[in-house]
Design an enzyme around this catalytic site. Structure first.
Site, PDB file in Angstrom:
ATOM      1  N   HIS A  74      41.544 -57.125 -18.613  1.00 14.14           N
ATOM      2  CA  HIS A  74      42.992 -56.902 -18.768  1.00 14.14           C
ATOM      3  C   HIS A  74      43.771 -57.614 -17.665  1.00 14.14           C
ATOM      4  O   HIS A  74      43.707 -57.246 -16.493  1.00 14.14           O
ATOM      5  CB  HIS A  74      43.312 -55.400 -18.749  1.00 14.14           C
ATOM      6  CG  HIS A  74      44.768 -55.111 -18.936  1.00 14.14           C
ATOM      7  ND1 HIS A  74      45.424 -55.308 -20.131  1.00 14.14           N
ATOM      8  CD2 HIS A  74      45.723 -54.666 -18.064  1.00 14.14           C
ATOM      9  CE1 HIS A  74      46.703 -54.984 -19.999  1.00 14.14           C
ATOM     10  NE2 HIS A  74      46.910 -54.598 -18.754  1.00 14.14           N
ATOM     11  N   GLU A 115      51.906 -59.890 -26.996  1.00 12.76           N
ATOM     12  CA  GLU A 115      52.546 -58.610 -26.700  1.00 12.76           C
ATOM     13  C   GLU A 115      53.771 -58.377 -27.587  1.00 12.76           C
ATOM     14  O   GLU A 115      54.639 -59.244 -27.699  1.00 12.76           O
ATOM     15  CB  GLU A 115      52.966 -58.555 -25.225  1.00 12.76           C
ATOM     16  CG  GLU A 115      53.486 -57.178 -24.833  1.00 12.76           C
ATOM     17  CD  GLU A 115      53.522 -56.974 -23.324  1.00 12.76           C
ATOM     18  OE1 GLU A 115      52.742 -56.146 -22.832  1.00 12.76           O
ATOM     19  OE2 GLU A 115      54.311 -57.652 -22.637  1.00 12.76           O
ATOM     20  N   HIS A 125      48.581 -50.369 -23.777  1.00 14.85           N
ATOM     21  CA  HIS A 125      48.667 -49.588 -22.535  1.00 14.85           C
ATOM     22  C   HIS A 125      48.885 -48.121 -22.917  1.00 14.85           C
ATOM     23  O   HIS A 125      49.857 -47.804 -23.611  1.00 14.85           O
ATOM     24  CB  HIS A 125      49.863 -50.028 -21.687  1.00 14.85           C
ATOM     25  CG  HIS A 125      49.793 -51.446 -21.186  1.00 14.85           C
ATOM     26  ND1 HIS A 125      50.239 -52.522 -21.906  1.00 14.85           N
ATOM     27  CD2 HIS A 125      49.346 -51.954 -20.009  1.00 14.85           C
ATOM     28  CE1 HIS A 125      50.071 -53.631 -21.199  1.00 14.85           C
ATOM     29  NE2 HIS A 125      49.530 -53.322 -20.039  1.00 14.85           N
ATOM     30  N   GLU A 185      49.156 -44.284 -18.750  1.00 15.56           N
ATOM     31  CA  GLU A 185      48.982 -44.908 -17.439  1.00 15.56           C
ATOM     32  C   GLU A 185      49.418 -43.927 -16.337  1.00 15.56           C
ATOM     33  O   GLU A 185      48.667 -43.665 -15.410  1.00 15.56           O
ATOM     34  CB  GLU A 185      49.832 -46.194 -17.421  1.00 15.56           C
ATOM     35  CG  GLU A 185      49.668 -47.062 -16.202  1.00 15.56           C
ATOM     36  CD  GLU A 185      50.235 -48.463 -16.428  1.00 15.56           C
ATOM     37  OE1 GLU A 185      50.603 -48.790 -17.580  1.00 15.56           O
ATOM     38  OE2 GLU A 185      50.299 -49.237 -15.456  1.00 15.56           O
ATOM     39  N   HIS A 206      52.829 -53.021 -26.880  1.00 10.27           N
ATOM     40  CA  HIS A 206      52.824 -52.820 -25.432  1.00 10.27           C
ATOM     41  C   HIS A 206      52.283 -51.469 -24.982  1.00 10.27           C
ATOM     42  O   HIS A 206      51.304 -51.395 -24.249  1.00 10.27           O
ATOM     43  CB  HIS A 206      54.223 -53.059 -24.857  1.00 10.27           C
ATOM     44  CG  HIS A 206      54.387 -52.611 -23.453  1.00 10.27           C
ATOM     45  ND1 HIS A 206      55.066 -51.464 -23.114  1.00 10.27           N
ATOM     46  CD2 HIS A 206      53.912 -53.123 -22.294  1.00 10.27           C
ATOM     47  CE1 HIS A 206      55.030 -51.310 -21.799  1.00 10.27           C
ATOM     48  NE2 HIS A 206      54.340 -52.302 -21.282  1.00 10.27           N
ATOM     49  N   ASP A 264      44.775 -56.125 -14.189  1.00  4.27           N
ATOM     50  CA  ASP A 264      46.207 -56.054 -14.446  1.00  4.27           C
ATOM     51  C   ASP A 264      46.859 -57.274 -13.784  1.00  4.27           C
ATOM     52  O   ASP A 264      46.171 -58.233 -13.445  1.00  4.27           O
ATOM     53  CB  ASP A 264      46.779 -54.714 -13.956  1.00  4.27           C
ATOM     54  CG  ASP A 264      47.731 -54.083 -14.989  1.00  4.27           C
ATOM     55  OD1 ASP A 264      48.219 -54.816 -15.854  1.00  4.27           O
ATOM     56  OD2 ASP A 264      47.970 -52.874 -14.920  1.00  4.27           O
ATOM     57  N   HIS A 287      47.591 -60.096 -16.858  1.00  2.16           N
ATOM     58  CA  HIS A 287      48.879 -60.659 -17.294  1.00  2.16           C
ATOM     59  C   HIS A 287      49.038 -61.938 -16.483  1.00  2.16           C
ATOM     60  O   HIS A 287      49.725 -61.940 -15.452  1.00  2.16           O
ATOM     61  CB  HIS A 287      50.044 -59.713 -16.992  1.00  2.16           C
ATOM     62  CG  HIS A 287      49.991 -58.376 -17.663  1.00  2.16           C
ATOM     63  ND1 HIS A 287      50.732 -58.073 -18.789  1.00  2.16           N
ATOM     64  CD2 HIS A 287      49.286 -57.248 -17.383  1.00  2.16           C
ATOM     65  CE1 HIS A 287      50.502 -56.805 -19.150  1.00  2.16           C
ATOM     66  NE2 HIS A 287      49.617 -56.293 -18.314  1.00  2.16           N
TER      67      HIS A 287
HETATM   68 ZN   LIG Z   1      48.867 -54.257 -18.121  1.00  2.00          ZN
END
Ligand SMILES: [Zn+2]
Length: 384
Positions: free
Chosen positions: A66, A142, A208, A211, A181, A322, A68
């Protein structure tokens, strides 16, 4: 002159087969694996081998499940999740995109990652990665639209993108996926459309989920700091508009996604920190893998991923960094070190297996075997 074989010793050996073992080793002759297994046995069978001691792990390379990449020009900032989204992600949006993705891809490549699962936010970045990235794995497009009134239009636009981008997939290159998302930032209408489409097309999904504790509060009560933050970001839209139902005691992001039929598409659920025992059972039954990002969770004040409970339920676990904005670096080896530190009571072999095999289960690809006759790679010696 003949070169004597080298015996690499490690606290943990994972050959890619079975489970990782403690106190293992690999005998390498030239560029070829001569044997892999328990250290004591190798010492006995290869007395002529020169022993290189002291590695923590020998294993096939890990996967960063995972990322970005396109946020790689952001500065790192530690804030509670519900403040971090508006103050960092949204405020810094001008820095998100292709330039960041170039920097991020270079960092992932340099870190010795065998594959990645990357969340992609803009079309130019997706097209560039599909055509240029030499890191295998999955690029998840996304989708973020909490308003049910625009669900159909957003879905149509998403489908058009996917159809066009499927033509850019290359043998051995990254594959295309979809990322609604989060459970609360995509409307119930759009979730149904996307999940059905993804299941029909065989598109892998990442979402996600749970979290921060405020996300659990949002589903249970409709209130709390995340609800307040959502109210400022999408004024005029209530939580029940987005969810298509009232928040209620016992409703969680997991039970909500299950009620929409989303879990049938077996999405990968990212974070999954603030879950109930019932959520873990649901995820185990649905066969959805989960990805944990220990540094990001710590930096956004999310709590600690209940690793042991997932492992006991038989859930497939993978590891991800992340973005640099919450995870600090895109180096999966840094994340593995953090996982060991955050979970001191956990058998460290579970972390190795998750990073290697769990990661490939999520983003695709096969684990190479370290066994007699296979080509040796220096990348199997993980940095300590
Ligand atoms: Zn993320």
């Amino acid at each position: 002159m003949t070169l004597s074989p080298i015996l690499y010793a490690a606290d943990i050996l994972y050959t890619g087969m079975g489970s990782p073992v403690r106190s293992g080793g690999v005998v390498v002759s030239g560029q070829t694996v001569a044997a892999a297994g328990p250290l004591a046995e190798l010492r006995q069978n290869y007395p002529q081998a020169r022993e290189v001691p002291g590695r923590r792990v020998i294993s096939p390379q890990p996967v960063n499940a995972h990322t970005h990449l396109d946020m790689s020009l952001y500065d790192f900032k530690s804030l509670p999740y519900f403040d971090w989204i508006p103050e960092v992600v949204i405020a810094g949006r001008a820095r998100r995109g292709l330039e960041g993705a170039r920097v991020g891809l270079e960092a992932v490549r340099a870190s010795g990652t065998a594959g990645m699962g990357d969340i992609v936010w803009d079309a130019a970045t997706m097209e560039w990665l599909l055509q240029e990235s030499d890191v295998p794995g999955t690029l998840y497009w996304e989708v973020l639209d909490p308003n049910p009134a625009s669900a159909q239009a957003t879905f149509e636009a998403t489908r058009e993108h996917i159809v066009a981008w499927r033509r850019l997939e290359r043998p051995g290159g990254p594959r295309l996926g979809l990322s609604p998302h989060a459970a609360h930032t995509v409307s119930h209408e759009l979730y149904r459309l996307l999940a059905e489409y993804a299941a029909g097309e065989g598109l892998p999904m990442q979402i996600h989920v749970l979290e921060h504790p405020s996300e659990a509060e949002l589903f249970a009560t409709g209130g709390g700091p995340l609800a307040a933050s959502m109210g400022r970001m999408v004024p005029g839209l209530s939580i029940s508009d987005i969810l298509g139902r009232e928040p209620s005691e016992g409703l969680t992001a997991v039970s909500y996604l299950e009620s929409l039929g989303v879990l049938k598409a077996r999405p990968t659920l990212v974070h999954m920190v603030n879950v109930t025992p019932e959520d873990i059972r649901t995820v185990a039954q649905s066969g959805c893998p989960v990805v944990t990002c220990p540094r990001s969770n710590r930096n956004l004040h999310c709590g600690t991923f209940p690793w042991q409970a997932y492992a006991a339920a038989g859930v497939e676990i993978a590891l991800g960094t992340d973005s640099v904005a919450s995870g600090e670096t895109l180096n999966i080896h840094d994340e593995i070190q953090a996982a060991w530190a955050v979970h001191p009571g956990l058998d460290p072999r579970l972390v190795v297996r998750a990073a290697v095999k769990g990661g490939r289960r999520v983003v695709g690809g096969r684990v190479p075997f370290i066994r007699r006759g296979e080509t040796w790679s220096e990348q199997y010696l993980w940095p300590d």
